[in-house]
Scaffold this motif. Structure first.
Motif, mmCIF file in Angstrom:
data_model
loop_
_atom_site.group_PDB
_atom_site.id
_atom_site.type_symbol
_atom_site.label_atom_id
_atom_site.label_comp_id
_atom_site.label_asym_id
_atom_site.label_seq_id
_atom_site.Cartn_x
_atom_site.Cartn_y
_atom_site.Cartn_z
ATOM 1 N N ALA A 19 0.832 -1.200 0.000
ATOM 2 C CA ALA A 19 0.000 0.000 0.000
ATOM 3 C C ALA A 19 0.870 1.256 0.000
ATOM 4 O O ALA A 19 0.637 2.190 -0.780
ATOM 5 C CB ALA A 19 -0.935 0.000 1.209
ATOM 6 N N ASN A 246 -6.629 -14.392 2.659
ATOM 7 C CA ASN A 246 -6.640 -12.980 3.036
ATOM 8 C C ASN A 246 -7.889 -12.623 3.828
ATOM 9 O O ASN A 246 -7.842 -11.789 4.746
ATOM 10 C CB ASN A 246 -6.538 -12.099 1.793
ATOM 11 N N VAL A 275 -11.571 -7.307 1.312
ATOM 12 C CA VAL A 275 -10.299 -7.821 0.802
ATOM 13 C C VAL A 275 -10.125 -7.447 -0.665
ATOM 14 O O VAL A 275 -9.025 -7.066 -1.100
ATOM 15 C CB VAL A 275 -10.227 -9.347 0.998
ATOM 16 N N GLU A 278 -9.045 -3.754 -0.492
ATOM 17 C CA GLU A 278 -7.861 -3.339 0.258
ATOM 18 C C GLU A 278 -6.670 -4.301 0.144
ATOM 19 O O GLU A 278 -5.539 -3.904 0.399
ATOM 20 C CB GLU A 278 -8.220 -3.199 1.754
ATOM 21 N N ASP A 279 -6.921 -5.558 -0.193
ATOM 22 C CA ASP A 279 -5.873 -6.578 -0.135
ATOM 23 C C ASP A 279 -6.114 -7.605 -1.226
ATOM 24 O O ASP A 279 -6.041 -8.806 -1.002
ATOM 25 C CB ASP A 279 -5.921 -7.238 1.254
ATOM 26 N N THR A 280 -6.417 -7.105 -2.444
ATOM 27 C CA THR A 280 -6.885 -7.998 -3.505
ATOM 28 C C THR A 280 -5.843 -9.045 -3.876
ATOM 29 O O THR A 280 -4.649 -8.743 -3.963
ATOM 30 C CB THR A 280 -7.302 -7.189 -4.748
ATOM 31 N N GLN A 283 -2.882 -8.455 -7.678
ATOM 32 C CA GLN A 283 -2.419 -7.081 -7.496
ATOM 33 C C GLN A 283 -2.139 -6.387 -8.825
ATOM 34 O O GLN A 283 -2.547 -5.252 -9.046
ATOM 35 C CB GLN A 283 -1.147 -7.083 -6.646
ATOM 36 N N GLN A 312 -4.570 -3.249 -7.664
ATOM 37 C CA GLN A 312 -4.601 -2.758 -6.287
ATOM 38 C C GLN A 312 -4.270 -1.275 -6.225
ATOM 39 O O GLN A 312 -4.856 -0.537 -5.428
ATOM 40 C CB GLN A 312 -3.630 -3.531 -5.406
ATOM 41 N N SER A 316 -6.870 1.675 -4.717
ATOM 42 C CA SER A 316 -6.493 2.575 -3.632
ATOM 43 C C SER A 316 -6.183 3.988 -4.119
ATOM 44 O O SER A 316 -5.631 4.794 -3.363
ATOM 45 C CB SER A 316 -5.272 2.013 -2.894
ATOM 46 N N ARG A 381 4.003 -12.680 3.696
ATOM 47 C CA ARG A 381 3.384 -12.814 2.376
ATOM 48 C C ARG A 381 4.382 -13.413 1.400
ATOM 49 O O ARG A 381 5.593 -13.328 1.581
ATOM 50 C CB ARG A 381 2.964 -11.433 1.861
ATOM 51 N N ARG A 388 -1.082 -11.395 -4.330
ATOM 52 C CA ARG A 388 -0.803 -11.120 -2.922
ATOM 53 C C ARG A 388 -1.513 -12.159 -2.059
ATOM 54 O O ARG A 388 -2.754 -12.215 -1.997
ATOM 55 C CB ARG A 388 -1.261 -9.721 -2.544
#
Length: 408
Positions: A19, A246, A275, A278-280, A283, A312, A316, A381, A388
């Motif tokens: 991020a 995730n 997810v 924010e945390d796909t 990426q 991602q 964001s 990770r 990711r």
């Protein structure tokens, strides 16, 4: 197109702080970032939400035809990203125009015919088998012992593979995505397996995805069908496994989801959707190729340049993320499944969601007092700029008896 400030698309920050990395890239370079792939191969990483919408929505200007790439003369035969980018591969990823639409329709029709109740039943059955293998111990790694095994077992059954082929397919797919030097070997194993399955189903059709694709009357060759099946398997396995991992990590580390861990279910879908924002799992994606000289995000893009889709980074983008809470919950305007005519087919998206949600719910049903076995900050990770996912998710719980063949 190489620029002196190009960012290498590797390194620990993709693993530890993506991020912040995307924020720094956007601050230093703007919405379109010059990057270097393995071997110093130049490309552009599109991080802007609007710019990514433009690239994925204009297939005439930003084509999926990899033959346009102006770097092929610099790509060695053993380049580790070849399975991802492809060269003269007869798959749906690299066809354009009407032929692409026909192939997309063939795949969508074959997947749409999957009975949703049968799909959930198969997912529950395989999930219960995997939990049976670990529930009596009181501790487990829910990535390597569960999430990384479930999607491919369900997909293999839907496609028509024997259950015994599952472990080999898991290894091959993981090598293709993250193995670098093992990527070509993984691709070869998957190709051989797909070829054998097609041969078997041509002799003896069944009620499965492969048989339905072979029965399509659009005139696709066996090689084309095999390539599409490989794409579908790779795209369906690892991202779904990471979606499970995730989401479970989020639910185990965020107090907002505590209720779901103790008998509730209303927050599972919310955690899964968060997810994707924010945390796909997916990426960055390769990619699109400029059909002619153009401009994008203030950059001069030359004909044949490769553009990587920064999913991602776009999710964001502060230009569309003025209020993060407004973009979670039920909002699905993220790029996690792509956009445009080359996005993930809707039936495939639905199948992945059923597998992931069922997998999470079975964990919560079978291991009701589950908790992390390590501090949340110590979870690591995989070192990949593309997908990711967690390397491991150690948990502890009160041992429970295996179900065996009994119903839950």
């Amino acid at each position: 197109m190489t620029t002196p400030d190009a960012v290498p698309l590797n390194g620990p920050r993709f693993q530890t702080e993506p991020a912040r990395l995307y924020r720094d890239m956007r601050r230093d370079h703007g919405a379109v970032v010059p990057v270097l792939l393995d071997g110093g191969i130049p490309a552009w990483l599109v991080l802007g939400y609007r710019e990514l919408h433009q690239v994925t929505g204009d297939p005439s200007l930003f084509s999926r035809d990899s033959e346009l790439w102006n770097q092929w003369e610099n790509i060695p035969a053993d380049w580790p990203l070849l399975p991802m980018i492809g060269h003269r591969q007869p798959s749906i990823l690299y066809t354009v125009g009407e032929r692409h639409r026909q192939r997309a329709a063939m795949i969508s029709d074959a997947l749409e015919a999957v009975d949703p109740f049968e799909l959930r039943g198969q997912a529950e059955r395989f999930a219960d088998e995997l939990i049976d293998a670990l529930c009596t111990v009181g501790e487990a790694d829910l990535v390597t012992q569960y999430a990384m095994l479930l999607p491919v077992r369900v997909l293999a059954r839907l496609y028509g593979f024997p259950d015994a082929d599952g472990p080999g397919l898991v290894t091959a797919l993981n090598d293709m995505i993250d193995g670098r030097e093992r990527a070509l070997a993984g691709q070869a194993h998957l190709a051989t397996s797909m070829g054998q399955l097609l041969a078997d189903r041509k002799k003896e059709p069944a009620e499965d995805v492969v048989s339905r694709m072979l029965a399509d009357d659009s005139g696709f060759s066996d090689e084309e069908v095999a390539q599409d099946l490989m794409v579908m398997m790779a795209a369906g396995h690892q991202p779904t496994a990471d979606w499970i991992g995730n989401s479970l990590r989020l639910m185990l580390t965020d107090d907002r989801f505590a209720a779901s861990l103790f008998g509730g279910r209303h927050s599972v879908a919310e955690a899964m959707n968060e997810v994707l924002w924010e945390d796909t799992p997916t990426q960055n994606v390769a990619g699109r190729w400029a059909a002619r000289d153009t401009h994008l995000g203030g950059r001069r893009i030359q004909a044949g340049d490769l553009l990587l889709l920064g999913l991602q980074g776009a999710n964001s983008d502060p230009q569309v993320r003025t209020d993060a809470s407004a973009l979670t919950g039920g909002n699905s305007a993220h790029f996690s499944f792509g956009h445009g005519e080359h996005r993930c087919p809707f039936p495939a998206q639905e199948i992945a969601e059923v597998i992931a949600r069922t997998g999470i719910e079975v964990v919560l049903d079978r291991l009701p007092d589950i908790d992390l076995a390590v501090p949340a900050g110590s979870l690591s990770r995989r070192p990949s700029p593309w997908l990711r996912g967690l390397s491991e998710l150690p948990v502890r719980f009160t041992p429970t008896p295996a179900l065996g063949g009994t119903a839950r």
